[in-house]
Design an enzyme around this catalytic site. Structure first.
Site, PDB file in Angstrom:
ATOM      1  N   ASP A   1      42.809 -44.666   3.659  1.00 22.84           N
ATOM      2  CA  ASP A   1      44.191 -44.431   3.245  1.00 22.84           C
ATOM      3  C   ASP A   1      44.156 -43.324   2.200  1.00 22.84           C
ATOM      4  O   ASP A   1      43.544 -43.487   1.140  1.00 22.84           O
ATOM      5  CB  ASP A   1      44.788 -45.722   2.682  1.00 22.84           C
ATOM      6  CG  ASP A   1      46.266 -45.575   2.390  1.00 22.84           C
ATOM      7  OD1 ASP A   1      47.034 -45.377   3.351  1.00 22.84           O
ATOM      8  OD2 ASP A   1      46.641 -45.634   1.199  1.00 22.84           O
ATOM      9  N   LEU A   2      44.777 -42.193   2.506  1.00 22.10           N
ATOM     10  CA  LEU A   2      44.787 -41.082   1.555  1.00 22.10           C
ATOM     11  C   LEU A   2      45.741 -41.388   0.411  1.00 22.10           C
ATOM     12  O   LEU A   2      46.792 -42.001   0.605  1.00 22.10           O
ATOM     13  CB  LEU A   2      45.230 -39.789   2.249  1.00 22.10           C
ATOM     14  CG  LEU A   2      44.369 -39.295   3.395  1.00 22.10           C
ATOM     15  CD1 LEU A   2      44.965 -38.034   3.986  1.00 22.10           C
ATOM     16  CD2 LEU A   2      42.946 -39.026   2.919  1.00 22.10           C
TER      17      LEU A   2
ATOM     18  N   ASP B   1      49.543 -41.668   6.152  1.00 28.14           N
ATOM     19  CA  ASP B   1      48.271 -41.217   5.577  1.00 28.14           C
ATOM     20  C   ASP B   1      47.141 -42.207   5.830  1.00 28.14           C
ATOM     21  O   ASP B   1      46.135 -42.202   5.138  1.00 28.14           O
ATOM     22  CB  ASP B   1      48.437 -40.965   4.077  1.00 28.14           C
ATOM     23  CG  ASP B   1      48.838 -42.222   3.308  1.00 28.14           C
ATOM     24  OD1 ASP B   1      49.131 -43.250   3.953  1.00 28.14           O
ATOM     25  OD2 ASP B   1      48.872 -42.173   2.065  1.00 28.14           O
TER      26      ASP B   1
END
Length: 183
Positions: A107-108, A150
């Site tokens: 997960d960015l 993301d």
């Protein structure tokens, strides 16, 4: 007079032989014409069947190409070009083909912040750079899937947990070093 009768019978015999040879030649020529006609017919049949077969192969190739393009459109994320969630759900989720593999969820951070403060184009560029980094960090045999926003899923094929941890530590460290720190 026996000589004249013998001569007449000989001429009749030779005449009969000439007729027989002539009939045999006519029959033979007729047979050759019939065989030539059948040969031409067979060659034409083969040519037509070849054209039909080539046409069917062409149609099959076009169908395959169209299906491949539709599948690519259906399973590829249009922004990043990697597989999308639909691919994961239809091809991977319940597959037994990922045994002895590690699955990593990524997960960015800061995508919402980037989108809100710098615009969605900048957010898109951030995602594209992240995917390029992911592609460079893993083997071509590993699957990188954008699950949405993301969130990403990486399937490290044939990679046990300890090796996956080492690979992920290197990828994360490298990403932090190359990532623009203004976010």
């Amino acid at each position: 007079d026996n000589g004249a009768i013998l001569l007449q019978e000989s001429e009749d015999y030779y005449s009969l032989c000439d007729e027989t040879v002539s009939l045999a030649q006519s029959y033979s020529q007729s047979l050759v014409r019939t065989l030539n006609f059948h040969e031409i017919f067979i060659v034409l049949d083969l040519a037509i069947m070849s054209v039909i077969t080539l046409h069917r192969y062409w149609l099959a190739a076009m169908t395959f190409r169209r299906n491949s393009a539709m599948e690519k459109q259906m399973y590829d994320d249009p922004l990043t070009g990697i597989y999308n969630r639909k691919y994961y759900e239809s091809r991977i989720k319940y597959s037994s083909g990922i045994t002895d593999s590690s699955i990593v969820y990524i997960d960015l951070d800061h995508l919402k912040y980037i989108n809100d403060n710098y615009g969605h184009n900048t957010g898109d560029e951030y995602l594209k750079k992240a995917v390029i980094h992911l592609k460079n960090s893993f083997r071509t045999s590993d699957l990188i899937i954008r699950m949405g926003g993301d969130a990403f899923l990486v399937i490290l094929k044939g990679c046990r947990l300890k090796a996956a941890e080492i690979i992920m530590d290197k990828a994360l460290s490298s990403f932090r070093q190359t990532n623009d720190t203004k976010y």
